[in-house]
Design a protein around this motif. Sequence first.
Motif, mmCIF file in Angstrom:
data_model
loop_
_atom_site.group_PDB
_atom_site.id
_atom_site.type_symbol
_atom_site.label_atom_id
_atom_site.label_comp_id
_atom_site.label_asym_id
_atom_site.label_seq_id
_atom_site.Cartn_x
_atom_site.Cartn_y
_atom_site.Cartn_z
ATOM 1 N N SER A 128 6.741 9.171 97.909
ATOM 2 C CA SER A 128 7.434 8.719 99.591
ATOM 3 C C SER A 128 6.624 8.198 100.036
ATOM 4 N N GLU A 180 7.244 7.684 103.216
ATOM 5 C CA GLU A 180 7.533 8.589 104.145
ATOM 6 C C GLU A 180 5.699 9.758 103.978
ATOM 7 N N ARG A 215 2.756 8.582 107.052
ATOM 8 C CA ARG A 215 3.262 8.111 107.910
ATOM 9 C C ARG A 215 2.243 9.124 108.779
ATOM 10 N N GLU A 275 3.268 1.599 100.974
ATOM 11 C CA GLU A 275 4.068 1.566 102.218
ATOM 12 C C GLU A 275 2.753 1.683 102.981
#
Length: 124
Positions: free
Chosen positions: A77, A79, A82, A102
């Motif tokens: 994912s 996230e 991060r 990402e």
Amino acid sequence: MLSGADVSRETVREILNGISLGKRVRVHFVGIGGVSVCSLARLSMELGVEVSGSDMEDSPRLRELRSLGASVKITHSAENIRGADLVVYSHAISQDNPELSEARRLSVPTVNRAVYLGSLMTDY
């Protein structure tokens, strides 16, 4: 093979050298359950790196990493990366992996596990 936004071995060394300056350095490993990536994560922890990672299935290897302090998610994912200073992946990871996408969108440095290994072994 992913290489568009990858950083050099020297850049990886600069990031990891932050540990000797008292800086928290977090490395996220995509596919942390693989034999080579898991071993790199463990070695990184021994060197003082804060380790996070992700894989698609839980395993004894991942449970062991968690017991040593790694933060491991059982899903890929965006996230998950991060707060990472560096994202390490293997060639088994697809180009459209959400974590790599990402990381690159956020300009978080990415590097293939072979280059990461080379950066760790520079002093040996």
